[in-house]
Motif scaffolding. Structure first.
Motif: not given
Length: 296
Positions: A69-73, A188-193, A145-147, A184-186
């Motif tokens: 997931a980290a690499c996906a972001l 936010r979703v990085s932390v949430r993921a 959420e990432v989408a 900010g969206a990325l």
């Protein structure tokens, strides 16, 4: 904590995983894989994937299990940079001290490289379930959420408003919308993921979300400031492009002093959101302090 050394170590962990997860350069057709890897390994602090790891760690999870997931972001972030640099967008010739993807491979391959990185990111997100690194229901939530974060409610929406904005049309609310969505969206979703995959509770997730939103805002404001007064050698790109391109920024709208004050306020709010957590949130705390003072 030696924060920069710790950041470098975590970024190295991400780099090793990225090298493993991406097709090799000689995989057919090789030009697209060379272009993907060229931009992905051109440098960068790896803040978004590191946030995924740190959020998982903060709620008691194993950072290694959230590496896909980290690499996906990071793939999504890199795709956005490739497209952002294109002549139709910011028309930048350099990124991180190197020629941009379209300058090396041409516009068509650069567009396709960005598309390929975005697509491959979702394969990596699904890998969390395929390899049983997290319960399927958590993986499905993160994919959704990432989408959203990468689409029109997030990154793309912010980029659209930024592209259409001019000096005469941007007010404070519009500028904050651009920053909270385009950048900010990325965050936010990085932390949430990372938190979701590691099994965060509702209150933990709420606190980490507030942290991420303020961190992303502080990062983008500091980015705006560095484009005015940063050192091109440290940044790896020329400064002043925001002014040349008539971009909406905090310094342009409020001046440097007020921009610095708003960045400091956002960092303080990010730190306050972490009061719920123990020493396992130490890296996140140091990262917030770093964001407001960084010069690269």
């Amino acid at each position: 904590m030696d924060f920069l050394a710790e950041l470098k170590a975590r970024a190295a962990l991400v780099d090793r995983a990225l090298d493993e997860f991406l097709p090799p350069e000689d995989a057919y057709p090789p030009v697209i894989h060379r272009a993907m890897r060229y931009s992905l390994f051109a440098g960068g602090k790896r803040l978004r994937p590191v946030l995924v790891l740190a959020a998982a760690e903060t709620v008691g999870g194993d950072p290694v299990k959230v590496l896909p997931a980290a690499c996906a972001l990071e793939l999504i972030h890199t795709y956005s940079l490739i497209h952002d640099d294109l002549p139709a967008m910011d028309n930048d010739d350099f990124r991180r001290g190197k020629p941009t993807c379209h300058r090396v491979f041409g516009e068509a391959i650069a567009i396709l490289a960005g598309d390929a990185l975005l697509t491959h990111a979702f394969a990596l997100l699904a890998r969390n379930a395929r390899e049983q690194l997290a319960p399927v229901e958590r993986v499905i939530q993160v994919i959704g959420e990432v989408a959203v974060a990468a689409g029109t409610p997030g990154l793309i929406g912010g980029q659209v408003v930024d592209t259409l904005a001019t000096d005469d049309t941007v007010d404070a609310a519009t500028l904050e919308y651009i920053h909270r969505h385009k950048t900010g969206a990325l965050y936010r979703v990085s932390v949430r993921a990372g938190a979701i995959l590691a099994g965060a509770g509702e209150k933990q997730l709420e606190a980490l979300t507030a942290y991420a939103e303020n961190l992303g805002l502080a990062f983008q404001i500091q980015d705006d400031i560095l484009d005015v007064e940063g050192d091109p050698a440290r940044l790896g790109k020329p400064v002043g492009s925001d002014k040349r391109n008539k971009k909406a920024t905090y310094p342009a709208l409020f001046g440097l002093d007020m921009a610095r004050a708003r960045a400091k306020e956002a960092v303080e709010e990010a730190l306050a959101a972490l009061e719920l957590f123990d020493e396992r949130a130490g890296f996140l705390r140091e990262l917030a302090r770093f964001v407001a003072t960084r010069d690269f």
